[in-house]
Scaffold this active site. Sequence first.
Site, mmCIF file in Angstrom:
data_model
loop_
_atom_site.group_PDB
_atom_site.id
_atom_site.type_symbol
_atom_site.label_atom_id
_atom_site.label_comp_id
_atom_site.label_asym_id
_atom_site.label_seq_id
_atom_site.Cartn_x
_atom_site.Cartn_y
_atom_site.Cartn_z
ATOM 1 N N LEU A 509 40.112 43.850 40.397
ATOM 2 C CA LEU A 509 40.913 43.090 39.438
ATOM 3 C C LEU A 509 40.407 41.654 39.483
ATOM 4 O O LEU A 509 40.405 41.020 40.538
ATOM 5 C CB LEU A 509 42.402 43.139 39.793
ATOM 6 C CG LEU A 509 43.312 42.175 39.003
ATOM 7 C CD1 LEU A 509 43.265 42.478 37.508
ATOM 8 C CD2 LEU A 509 44.760 42.254 39.514
ATOM 9 N N GLU A 510 39.958 41.152 38.325
ATOM 10 C CA GLU A 510 39.465 39.777 38.220
ATOM 11 C C GLU A 510 40.566 38.927 37.593
ATOM 12 O O GLU A 510 40.936 39.140 36.435
ATOM 13 C CB GLU A 510 38.199 39.748 37.357
ATOM 14 C CG GLU A 510 37.583 38.374 37.193
ATOM 15 C CD GLU A 510 36.350 38.404 36.288
ATOM 16 O OE1 GLU A 510 35.448 37.587 36.502
ATOM 17 O OE2 GLU A 510 36.291 39.263 35.374
ATOM 18 N N ILE A 511 41.097 38.003 38.360
ATOM 19 C CA ILE A 511 42.162 37.119 37.869
ATOM 20 C C ILE A 511 41.541 35.792 37.455
ATOM 21 O O ILE A 511 40.720 35.223 38.183
ATOM 22 C CB ILE A 511 43.247 36.931 38.943
ATOM 23 C CG1 ILE A 511 44.032 38.248 39.104
ATOM 24 C CG2 ILE A 511 44.177 35.778 38.612
ATOM 25 C CD1 ILE A 511 45.084 38.231 40.180
ATOM 26 N N THR A 547 32.503 38.276 35.811
ATOM 27 C CA THR A 547 31.869 39.598 35.731
ATOM 28 C C THR A 547 31.166 39.831 34.392
ATOM 29 O O THR A 547 30.000 40.239 34.357
ATOM 30 C CB THR A 547 32.895 40.720 35.989
ATOM 31 O OG1 THR A 547 34.015 40.529 35.119
ATOM 32 C CG2 THR A 547 33.369 40.703 37.437
#
Length: 762
Positions: A509-511, A547
Amino acid sequence: MAGVRALGVLCRFTANKYSRFSGYNCRNASLLSSLLSGKHVNYEVKGDVAVVRFNTPNSKVNTLSVQVQSEFSNIMNEIWANNAVSSIVLISSKPGCFIAGADINMIEECKSSQEVSELSQEGQKMFEKLEKSPKPIVAAINGSCLGGGLEVAIACQYRIATKDKKTVLGAPEVMLGLLPGAGGTQRMPKMVGLPTAFDMLLTGRNVRADRAKKMGLVDLLVDPLGPGVKSPEERTMEYLEEVAIECARGIASKKISPSKDKGLFQKMTEYAMTIPFVRKQVYKTVETKVKKQTKGLYPAPLEIIEVVKTGLEKGPEAGYLAESQKFGELAMTKESKALIGLYHGQVLCKKNKFGTPEKEVQNLAVLGAGLMGAGIAQVSIDKGVRTVLKDTTWDGLGRGQQQIFKGLNDKVKKKNLTSFERDSLMSNLVGQLSYKGFEKADMVIEAVFEDIKIKHKVLQEVEAVVPPHCIFASNTSALPIEQIASVSKTPEKVIGMHYFSPVDRMQLLEIITTNKTSKDTTASAVALGLKQGKVVIVVKDGPGFYTTRCLGPMMAEVIRVLQEGVDIKKLDALSTGFGFPVGASTLADEVGIDVAAHVAEDLGKAFGERFGGGNVDLLKAMVNKGYLGRKSGKGFYIYQEGVKNRSVNSGAEDILDKFKLTPKAEVSTDEDIQLRLVARFVNEAVLCLQENILSNPVEGDIGAVFGLGFPPCLGGPFRYTDSYGAKQLVDKMQKYENIYGSQFTPCQMLIDYAKSGKKFHN
């Protein structure tokens, strides 16, 4: 020590004399054990059974460190010398963990393979003592029993495990580029048979207690207890200990036999394995499969096969020696260091460095019931979060709910859930077309179309109905969060939460935070991600974030390479041969040709010439033909249900011919093609660190490996740069820059590291 021994004699004498007084022996033996208890291991004697407890201080798990092994060895020697003790139980004081494995730091501190081999030999000697113990030893397992923990357990004469979901047994050393180094490669095949042992040792897969019982890894199962005066965990641990003590007494008195009753199939398998030709065929089959899957990039699996083979063909002494030598050699490989680096990174990214949020997210709302929205809802209800799933049509909502049910039902089929548990989890989900109930929402995650106007519209609609504390998160993969938040009344409550597809299987999960996002909003988003079981990285806002931004230039180079005439299947082989789990052509199909075209255009506008390479019009031409990738059945490949060997789409080849480029012979070797793809990925990653999009290299490596499939054996773009050499990488890029221009210009940080010899990881 003389005083301690004298006290031991006194205890035994007085215990025999006054044995009619219930519990006296236990109390006096406890007095002895209290003098010998260590920080990590202690014991007490209950009747004639010594109960040894592992309890690593200030840690959720027990690990086998040098100190633990020393304390354990001393305590076991005392117990063996105590004539009042007839049997032994090994148990943990931590409800969710027996022993999670060896202390990795202990291995990393070694400077040579010889030092690591010596650690292995010490473990082998200790566990040999357990195996040959004159007093039967019962391992009482609740929670994780992994790596060195499993090696402890299988050296004992008897194993009892709780049928708890948290109770798993496994040999994950291969995931760290290692092999079991304390006898595991030698005992496992004898205990569960060669084929099953190879399956466990080569995959690192965990097995649940009931499966372990069928395999012969566990002798007895104990049902976990429910709540009472004490918590279920405490009651289960007490019950497990009671059962283990009775079993230990039973084995010591010959009332219980530690030998197993083997079924017909197991007997037949064991007989077959006594035939040299059959064993040879097993080795050959397994080796062929491993080489195909690892492409020779991971040395540990092949060494595991060789060490197991040595023990079975040349005897235990040769087997144990091979195990310790190969354990030492593997620990020094760059692959093991890369995989251990990823392990440490995962541990770091499973902690909330932003602290505890002011309010826990208990009520979640998800906008959009498509593939991503339904996936986000599934991983949320799976962890008990009450979730509203909103869509604009009943058909869309129905498909989303079916996807969620199917995802949970697959777990039922795999026996990870019961049908009752599935239905209970589904009760956390409410599907609807309206904003009803949003007044209770703690967080809203939008997963609508990648269109800024639609995102602005739903943000304004949401803010009109949610409470003041509610957080708004966007699942966009490329649109800047600051741009989305520009219409918000509370921009400090707006954040990006970029999930990866399929959400229930992809760990990352990229926050994404803006300059206005509050620390508490970030803490809440991280806390929810961790609760959903994700590995979380937090990055700064910008086009493509981290990403997507790294993937963009690599995919541009993929298209250029295809335009230069490299065969679609060959490009896949080159990229998987470098270590990527999915070939570059296949990746484009998986992402979606339409999505790739859209992102390429957006990032091209944001970053200019640096994101050039392949012609975006080629992707648009494929979209116009309906070649959207896997989802449409055609992309670079043709996809058919049940067909594994995909054929290349001739229509895509025709389009490639129209956009054909003349290849540059001096940069078109197989190695050059691989490096051209990887260099552009790595350069963009380093540039993200240079521009403070990333806060550290560790999160950069984790994001690349777990979100984009960067080769795990290389450890991520930053560890790869350290290993390959920043100077060598810059030299290669400058060679490509002379031919292709600014798309290969190394960023300043990479140039600085090349000049100074500095590394991203110490």
